[in-house]
Design a protein around this motif. Structure first.
Motif, mmCIF file in Angstrom:
data_model
loop_
_atom_site.group_PDB
_atom_site.id
_atom_site.type_symbol
_atom_site.label_atom_id
_atom_site.label_comp_id
_atom_site.label_asym_id
_atom_site.label_seq_id
_atom_site.Cartn_x
_atom_site.Cartn_y
_atom_site.Cartn_z
ATOM 1 N N ARG A 76 0.812 -1.223 0.000
ATOM 2 C CA ARG A 76 0.000 0.000 0.000
ATOM 3 C C ARG A 76 0.840 1.266 0.000
ATOM 4 O O ARG A 76 0.548 2.219 -0.706
ATOM 5 C CB ARG A 76 -0.909 0.008 1.224
ATOM 6 C CG ARG A 76 -2.150 -0.837 1.079
ATOM 7 C CD ARG A 76 -2.986 -0.627 2.301
ATOM 8 N NE ARG A 76 -4.273 -1.295 2.226
ATOM 9 C CZ ARG A 76 -5.047 -1.487 3.283
ATOM 10 N NH1 ARG A 76 -4.652 -1.081 4.481
ATOM 11 N NH2 ARG A 76 -6.209 -2.081 3.164
ATOM 12 N N TYR A 77 1.865 1.306 0.836
ATOM 13 C CA TYR A 77 2.618 2.557 0.999
ATOM 14 C C TYR A 77 3.479 2.858 -0.229
ATOM 15 O O TYR A 77 3.650 4.008 -0.614
ATOM 16 C CB TYR A 77 3.565 2.491 2.208
ATOM 17 C CG TYR A 77 2.931 2.482 3.566
ATOM 18 C CD1 TYR A 77 1.557 2.479 3.744
ATOM 19 C CD2 TYR A 77 3.742 2.474 4.707
ATOM 20 C CE1 TYR A 77 1.008 2.458 5.018
ATOM 21 C CE2 TYR A 77 3.207 2.461 5.977
ATOM 22 C CZ TYR A 77 1.831 2.439 6.130
ATOM 23 O OH TYR A 77 1.307 2.417 7.381
ATOM 24 N N ARG A 78 4.102 1.808 -0.794
ATOM 25 C CA ARG A 78 5.098 2.081 -1.844
ATOM 26 C C ARG A 78 4.918 1.211 -3.068
ATOM 27 O O ARG A 78 5.835 1.082 -3.879
ATOM 28 C CB ARG A 78 6.524 1.957 -1.280
ATOM 29 C CG ARG A 78 6.867 0.613 -0.667
ATOM 30 C CD ARG A 78 8.316 0.590 -0.176
ATOM 31 N NE ARG A 78 8.739 -0.737 0.220
ATOM 32 C CZ ARG A 78 8.717 -1.188 1.472
ATOM 33 N NH1 ARG A 78 8.313 -0.404 2.445
ATOM 34 N NH2 ARG A 78 9.125 -2.424 1.754
ATOM 35 N N LEU A 79 3.749 0.603 -3.197
ATOM 36 C CA LEU A 79 3.412 -0.181 -4.386
ATOM 37 C C LEU A 79 4.458 -1.276 -4.628
ATOM 38 O O LEU A 79 4.975 -1.427 -5.731
ATOM 39 C CB LEU A 79 3.298 0.747 -5.603
ATOM 40 C CG LEU A 79 2.238 0.373 -6.667
ATOM 41 C CD1 LEU A 79 0.846 0.371 -6.067
ATOM 42 C CD2 LEU A 79 2.301 1.335 -7.837
ATOM 43 N N GLU A 80 4.735 -2.022 -3.584
ATOM 44 C CA GLU A 80 5.686 -3.121 -3.716
ATOM 45 C C GLU A 80 4.943 -4.381 -4.136
ATOM 46 O O GLU A 80 4.082 -4.880 -3.415
ATOM 47 C CB GLU A 80 6.430 -3.355 -2.393
ATOM 48 C CG GLU A 80 7.508 -4.425 -2.513
ATOM 49 C CD GLU A 80 8.270 -4.589 -1.215
ATOM 50 O OE1 GLU A 80 9.074 -3.684 -0.878
ATOM 51 O OE2 GLU A 80 8.058 -5.596 -0.520
ATOM 52 N N GLY A 81 5.245 -4.877 -5.331
ATOM 53 C CA GLY A 81 4.636 -6.102 -5.819
ATOM 54 C C GLY A 81 5.616 -7.248 -5.740
ATOM 55 O O GLY A 81 6.474 -7.275 -4.848
ATOM 56 N N GLN A 82 5.494 -8.170 -6.679
ATOM 57 C CA GLN A 82 6.410 -9.316 -6.713
ATOM 58 C C GLN A 82 6.837 -9.580 -8.159
ATOM 59 O O GLN A 82 6.092 -9.321 -9.101
ATOM 60 C CB GLN A 82 5.730 -10.566 -6.148
ATOM 61 C CG GLN A 82 5.520 -10.513 -4.644
ATOM 62 C CD GLN A 82 4.684 -11.669 -4.144
ATOM 63 O OE1 GLN A 82 3.746 -12.116 -4.817
ATOM 64 N NE2 GLN A 82 5.005 -12.155 -2.956
ATOM 65 N N ARG A 83 8.035 -10.119 -8.302
ATOM 66 C CA ARG A 83 8.564 -10.464 -9.615
ATOM 67 C C ARG A 83 9.088 -11.887 -9.562
ATOM 68 O O ARG A 83 9.758 -12.271 -8.601
ATOM 69 C CB ARG A 83 9.687 -9.492 -9.990
ATOM 70 C CG ARG A 83 10.266 -9.707 -11.373
ATOM 71 C CD ARG A 83 11.287 -8.612 -11.674
ATOM 72 N NE ARG A 83 11.878 -8.796 -12.977
ATOM 73 C CZ ARG A 83 12.933 -9.581 -13.197
ATOM 74 N NH1 ARG A 83 13.498 -10.235 -12.215
ATOM 75 N NH2 ARG A 83 13.410 -9.703 -14.431
ATOM 76 N N ASN A 84 8.780 -12.636 -10.590
ATOM 77 C CA ASN A 84 9.289 -14.000 -10.679
ATOM 78 C C ASN A 84 10.652 -13.971 -11.369
ATOM 79 O O ASN A 84 10.745 -13.582 -12.538
ATOM 80 C CB ASN A 84 8.307 -14.876 -11.468
ATOM 81 C CG ASN A 84 8.709 -16.328 -11.432
ATOM 82 O OD1 ASN A 84 9.830 -16.675 -11.765
ATOM 83 N ND2 ASN A 84 7.787 -17.185 -11.009
ATOM 84 N N PRO A 85 11.721 -14.345 -10.657
ATOM 85 C CA PRO A 85 13.064 -14.205 -11.234
ATOM 86 C C PRO A 85 13.288 -15.104 -12.449
ATOM 87 O O PRO A 85 14.143 -14.814 -13.281
ATOM 88 C CB PRO A 85 13.993 -14.592 -10.078
ATOM 89 C CG PRO A 85 13.152 -15.352 -9.126
ATOM 90 C CD PRO A 85 11.753 -14.884 -9.286
ATOM 91 N N THR A 86 12.514 -16.174 -12.568
ATOM 92 C CA THR A 86 12.691 -17.085 -13.699
ATOM 93 C C THR A 86 11.999 -16.548 -14.949
ATOM 94 O O THR A 86 12.596 -16.412 -16.017
ATOM 95 C CB THR A 86 12.115 -18.476 -13.354
ATOM 96 O OG1 THR A 86 12.682 -18.902 -12.116
ATOM 97 C CG2 THR A 86 12.437 -19.477 -14.453
ATOM 98 N N SER A 87 10.717 -16.206 -14.785
ATOM 99 C CA SER A 87 9.945 -15.785 -15.959
ATOM 100 C C SER A 87 9.982 -14.278 -16.183
ATOM 101 O O SER A 87 9.660 -13.802 -17.266
ATOM 102 C CB SER A 87 8.488 -16.225 -15.787
ATOM 103 O OG SER A 87 7.896 -15.489 -14.724
#
Lengths: 349, 126
Positions: free
Chosen positions: B13-24
């Motif tokens: 919420r505060y800093r729009l931190e999502g997730q990333r898949n390092p493989t794809s």
């Protein structure tokens, strides 16, 4: 005069001014039948989703962008304000979390009426100048309140300014030295849990605002061996339009030297942000080699004075985030009813 | 007071931190718990308006802000999220308008409750 053993300066800076304004004439229309003079043309009004924390976050992000350092490199995130949203729960932890600085960082909330931001700046100079920290983010931010109909209501405004302090060799402006001058003065205060402050009328100008600023500014110039004509720009705390113009004249600065940093006529008194916002507006146009004299003021009371010298880095770095003029240009005026609703001046139960 | 719920979502919420898949290389928002092959990833906060509406009959707790603009924002990294637009009027908003993320106060949970902060979007300032 105070000067750290290791030279320090401003690496990055950022500002925030809300979109909304109320004209001083609109306040006068409600409380004075539109008669008499007004101390500013307009003041900024925070939107219903804004407070000291949200404004600090945006100013802080711009300061980081201009500095080109990562949030994780900050050793401290300090927020100076007289309108921290919580009485107990730091603004600093929320701001640091939003910037992505947590968990290995010092945070603290500073309070000294309108000079809480410059207190954080002076402390940041000490941290960086002693070698304890590489970078410190010092923020001044406020959503100031004035009692309906009171003289302060015409000027009590909202804004934020963030200064990222770091080693002088990386700076867009080096800080040559600072000094602080304080005296217990009953010019303005707000008791705990009271919504609005009161001002001690006879103390407001002399000995408070004018006296403290004159002492701090004169002392710093004397110790540095400089005079007003040696500075390209000067900026003072600006509770209204006339006070900074008057103290500038008393000290020997010309209207041209203070014009760029004088934002009060358009946005009112942004309290802890005021002098720092003026400094940032000067950074927006300053050339390498320019010199800037800054003096804050906080009721209670005291002043911090600083002498700065702009470096070559300013030219490229100021482009990395919105300029003060961009925030000033998006103004939208609201009437007293909207302002009263947003600022919690309506009794709802 | 849902303290834990709000606390758990603070990075997103505060800093729009999502997730990333390092493989794809895939990016997702909001982040999802319980998987170890997705890494925290800071989204840029830049996006465009995919669609929007004006809320004039707000849910409880948002009366002070109504009318407000609710938008689907297509983020530069790909994910689409729903968020309020702020600092603008409905007549300023068009499909594909570039917007940027700002952290604002989302809710005030009362005098003995939390102030909840999180992302909104606004037309770009520059």
């Amino acid at each position: 005069m105070m000067r750290p053993s290791k030279p320090v300066g401003i690496i990055g800076y950022g500002v925030y001014i809300p979109r909304y304004r109320i004209a001083a004439r609109e306040i006068s229309r409600i409380w004075a039948d539109g008669q008499g003079g007004v101390p500013v043309d307009a003041k900024s009004v925070p939107g219903p989703d804004e407070d000291t924390i949200t404004m600090s976050i945006e100013a802080g992000r711009s300061a980081l962008a201009r500095a080109g350092v990562s949030a994780a490199q900050l050793s401290a995130v300090w927020v100076g304000s007289e309108s921290h949203p919580y009485s107990v729960k730091p603004s600093g932890t929320i701001v640091a979390e939003a910037l992505g600085t947590t968990p290995w960082v010092s945070t603290a909330d500073w309070e000294f009426a309108c000079k809480a931001g410059s207190e954080a700046l002076t402390a940041g100079m000490g941290m960086v100048g002693s070698g304890m920290a590489e970078y410190v983010l010092a923020i001044g931010a406020d959503t100031a309140q004035g009692r309906p109909g009171d003289a302060l209501e015409y000027t009590a405004a909202a804004g934020a300014a963030a200064l990222l302090v770091g080693p002088a060799e990386q700076a867009l402006a080096s800080i040559e030295a600072t000094c602080s001058y304080v005296q217990d003065t009953p010019d303005f205060f707000r008791r705990a849990d009271r919504a609005y402050p009161v001002h001690g009328n006879r103390f407001t100008g002399e000995p408070a605002y004018f006296g403290q600023i004159r002492h701090a500014a004169t002392q710093l110039m004397n110790e540095l061996g400089t005079k007003p004509a040696d500075y390209t720009y000067a900026v003072f705390h600006q509770p209204n339009t006339r006070f900074p113009q008057t103290v500038g004249k008393q000290l020997g600065f010309s209207p041209e030297q203070i014009a760029q940093g004088l934002l009060a006529p358009k946005i009112g008194n942004t309290y802890s942000a005021a002098a720092l916002l003026g400094l940032c507006a000067i950074f927006d146009v300053a050339k390498p080699g320019d010199t800037i004299f800054v003096t804050s003021y906080g009721s209670g009371s005291g002043s911090d004075a600083y002498a700065l010298r702009v470096t070559d880095a300013i030219t490229e770095r100021r482009k990395r985030a919105p300029l003060t003029a961009a925030y000033l240009a998006r103004e939208k005026f609201v009437d007293y009813a909207v302002y009263a609703k947003w600022r919690g001046k309506l009794v709802m139960e | 007071m849902d303290l834990a719920k709000h606390w758990r979502q603070r990075a997103a919420r505060y800093r729009l931190e999502g997730q990333r898949n390092p493989t794809s290389g895939a990016v997702r928002f909001p982040p999802e718990p319980g998987e170890t092959d997705w890494q925290p990833f800071a989204l840029s906060g830049q996006g465009t308006v995919y669609s929007f509406t004006v809320v004039r009959q707000p849910p409880a707790g948002l009366a002070e802000e109504a009318p407000y603009i609710l938008a689907m924002v297509k983020l530069a990294e790909g994910p689409m999220i729903t968020a309020q637009l702020t600092d603008c009027d409905p007549e300023q908003i068009t499909i594909d308008l570039p917007v940027e993320m700002v952290t604002r106060r989302l809710r005030d949970l009362g005098p003995d409750g939390l102030l909840v902060y999180g992302y909104k979007f606004r037309p770009q300032i520059s």
